[in-house]
Scaffold this active site. Sequence first.
Site, mmCIF file in Angstrom:
data_model
loop_
_atom_site.group_PDB
_atom_site.id
_atom_site.type_symbol
_atom_site.label_atom_id
_atom_site.label_comp_id
_atom_site.label_asym_id
_atom_site.label_seq_id
_atom_site.Cartn_x
_atom_site.Cartn_y
_atom_site.Cartn_z
ATOM 1 N N GLU A 1 -11.332 0.207 -2.587
ATOM 2 C CA GLU A 1 -12.637 -0.171 -3.289
ATOM 3 C C GLU A 1 -12.772 -1.734 -3.634
ATOM 4 O O GLU A 1 -13.699 -2.331 -3.446
ATOM 5 C CB GLU A 1 -12.755 0.523 -4.626
ATOM 6 C CG GLU A 1 -12.898 2.017 -4.500
ATOM 7 C CD GLU A 1 -13.006 2.876 -5.595
ATOM 8 O OE1 GLU A 1 -11.908 2.666 -6.414
ATOM 9 O OE2 GLU A 1 -14.067 3.455 -5.737
ATOM 10 N N GLU B 1 -7.739 10.330 -3.662
ATOM 11 C CA GLU B 1 -8.474 10.876 -4.847
ATOM 12 C C GLU B 1 -8.486 12.312 -4.769
ATOM 13 O O GLU B 1 -8.276 12.922 -5.899
ATOM 14 C CB GLU B 1 -9.932 10.239 -5.284
ATOM 15 C CG GLU B 1 -9.799 8.784 -5.689
ATOM 16 C CD GLU B 1 -9.603 7.859 -4.518
ATOM 17 O OE1 GLU B 1 -9.286 7.941 -3.552
ATOM 18 O OE2 GLU B 1 -9.910 6.532 -4.891
HETATM 19 C C1 1HE Z 1 2.244 3.434 -8.914
HETATM 20 C C2 1HE Z 1 0.987 3.473 -8.133
HETATM 21 C C3 1HE Z 1 -0.031 4.086 -8.536
HETATM 22 C C4 1HE Z 1 2.800 2.929 -6.795
HETATM 23 N N1 1HE Z 1 -0.163 3.848 -10.059
HETATM 24 N N2 1HE Z 1 2.007 3.720 -10.304
HETATM 25 N N3 1HE Z 1 -3.102 5.741 -5.720
HETATM 26 C C5 1HE Z 1 -2.150 6.494 -5.009
HETATM 27 O O1 1HE Z 1 -2.285 7.705 -5.243
HETATM 28 C C6 1HE Z 1 -1.147 5.920 -4.263
HETATM 29 C C7 1HE Z 1 0.076 6.020 -4.930
HETATM 30 N N4 1HE Z 1 1.207 5.169 -4.403
HETATM 31 C C8 1HE Z 1 1.883 5.553 -3.172
HETATM 32 O O2 1HE Z 1 1.331 6.686 -2.678
HETATM 33 C C9 1HE Z 1 2.956 4.909 -2.776
HETATM 34 O O3 1HE Z 1 3.314 3.996 -4.049
HETATM 35 C C10 1HE Z 1 2.623 3.786 -1.633
HETATM 36 C C11 1HE Z 1 2.269 4.326 -0.450
HETATM 37 C C12 1HE Z 1 1.603 2.990 -2.274
HETATM 38 C C13 1HE Z 1 3.931 2.781 -1.499
HETATM 39 O O4 1HE Z 1 5.124 3.556 -1.383
HETATM 40 P P1 1HE Z 1 6.438 2.733 -1.638
HETATM 41 O O5 1HE Z 1 7.539 3.869 -1.300
HETATM 42 O O6 1HE Z 1 6.490 1.452 -1.259
HETATM 43 O O7 1HE Z 1 6.323 2.634 -3.209
HETATM 44 P P2 1HE Z 1 6.875 3.880 -4.491
HETATM 45 O O8 1HE Z 1 8.210 3.974 -4.357
HETATM 46 O O9 1HE Z 1 6.133 5.058 -4.109
HETATM 47 O O10 1HE Z 1 6.188 2.972 -5.625
HETATM 48 C C14 1HE Z 1 6.944 2.121 -6.315
HETATM 49 C C15 1HE Z 1 6.756 2.033 -7.868
HETATM 50 O O11 1HE Z 1 5.236 2.008 -7.950
HETATM 51 C C16 1HE Z 1 6.896 3.369 -8.358
HETATM 52 O O12 1HE Z 1 7.437 3.237 -9.790
HETATM 53 P P3 1HE Z 1 8.867 3.360 -10.228
HETATM 54 O O13 1HE Z 1 8.742 2.885 -11.746
HETATM 55 O O14 1HE Z 1 9.402 4.687 -10.074
HETATM 56 O O15 1HE Z 1 9.340 2.147 -9.577
HETATM 57 C C17 1HE Z 1 5.700 4.259 -8.451
HETATM 58 O O16 1HE Z 1 5.334 4.973 -9.311
HETATM 59 C C18 1HE Z 1 4.532 3.090 -8.616
HETATM 60 N N5 1HE Z 1 3.266 3.173 -7.955
HETATM 61 N N6 1HE Z 1 1.535 3.469 -6.773
HETATM 62 C C19 1HE Z 1 1.022 3.978 -10.813
HETATM 63 N N7 1HE Z 1 -1.421 3.826 -7.948
HETATM 64 C C20 1HE Z 1 -11.288 3.490 -9.987
HETATM 65 S S1 1HE Z 1 -10.603 5.031 -9.437
HETATM 66 C C21 1HE Z 1 -9.840 4.593 -8.049
HETATM 67 C C22 1HE Z 1 -8.870 5.828 -7.975
HETATM 68 C C23 1HE Z 1 -7.535 5.540 -6.979
HETATM 69 O O17 1HE Z 1 -7.309 4.455 -6.873
HETATM 70 S S2 1HE Z 1 -6.827 6.959 -6.670
HETATM 71 C C24 1HE Z 1 -5.462 6.366 -5.674
HETATM 72 C C25 1HE Z 1 -4.277 6.170 -6.425
#
Ligand code: 1HE
Length: 267
Positions: free
Chosen positions: A121, A141
């Site tokens: 977005e 989402e």
């Molecule tokens: C996060 C987020 C996040 C990572 N919010 N903490 N977005 C999603 O559903 C995408 C969620 N994220 C992922 O699927 C993956 O993190 C990625 C594919 C983007 C990257 O993977 P990777 O293996 O490089 O990293 P990771 O180990 O998954 O994440 C590293 C850290 O970032 C980890 O935290 P940690 O404390 O365990 O180190 C994750 O939890 C954190 N992290 N993405 C919070 N999104 C206005 S409305 C909009 C609605 C949306 O955007 S919905 C989509 C949300």
Amino acid sequence: MSTPSLPPALAALDQLTLSLDGAVLHLRLNRPAKRNAISDALIAQIHTVFVQLPEGVRAVVVSGEGEHFCAGLDLSELVERDTLGAVMHSRMWHACFDAIALGRVPVVAALQGAVIGGGLELAASCHVRVADDSAYFGLPEGQRGIFVGGGGSVRLPRLMGVARMTDLMLTGRVYDADEGLAAGLVQYRVPTGGALDKAMALAQRIAANAPMSNFAVLQALPRIAEQAPQEGLFTESLVSAIAGSSPEAQQRLRDFLAKKAGKVVKG
Ligand code: 1HE
């Protein structure tokens, strides 16, 4: 025009990194440990930058620190919101992304790795999008039990069509860089690691245009696209007359006729 500088209020923002290259401001999301997920603090700081753009800035590049552009909404902040809080949260994102999309200067997004949910977005609110080969695009989402809230349902169908967005949201399908290009999500695809250089080069070129022309493109094109054809044609005539009669336009036209301005060159 004087060279812009960063006011202390912008230099103090701690969720992003700002730097100036001439008239181009580079805004880098700076939460790589969280894959640049957009927290309330981050969205507020991006908004602050776009409503307080230093004078003299003529284009902006938005990128992400690390291997990913942006993992979307910071899901850790979503958990305990009531309905009104959720509406206001979405409206905060809208205000920020409107400040980008309908602002004073063109904005180029440099995309690599995850361009997910709210990250897509954000990219969609920019005017030109450059993706490198590592970029991938998704709208998880549906899988998370939520809906887009950062303008995605308005801007993304205008880029890729309702059917493609429906597919991404219902099935969790992820587009790679080629598919993103073919779907219309990005205008440029470059080799891995090359998005920022390409975006900066485009922004420098954009910054060299007459500010009135850039402003007209940003403000008039999206509005005309929403108007009925006859209203659109009339708006076009007005905007064309305003832009073309500016002293800068007239000087640029004289320069071309005097063979002092560049010709149009291929690719
Ligand atoms: C996060 C987020 C996040 C990572 N919010 N903490 N977005 C999603 O559903 C995408 C969620 N994220 C992922 O699927 C993956 O993190 C990625 C594919 C983007 C990257 O993977 P990777 O293996 O490089 O990293 P990771 O180990 O998954 O994440 C590293 C850290 O970032 C980890 O935290 P940690 O404390 O365990 O180190 C994750 O939890 C954190 N992290 N993405 C919070 N999104 C206005 S409305 C909009 C609605 C949306 O955007 S919905 C989509 C949300």
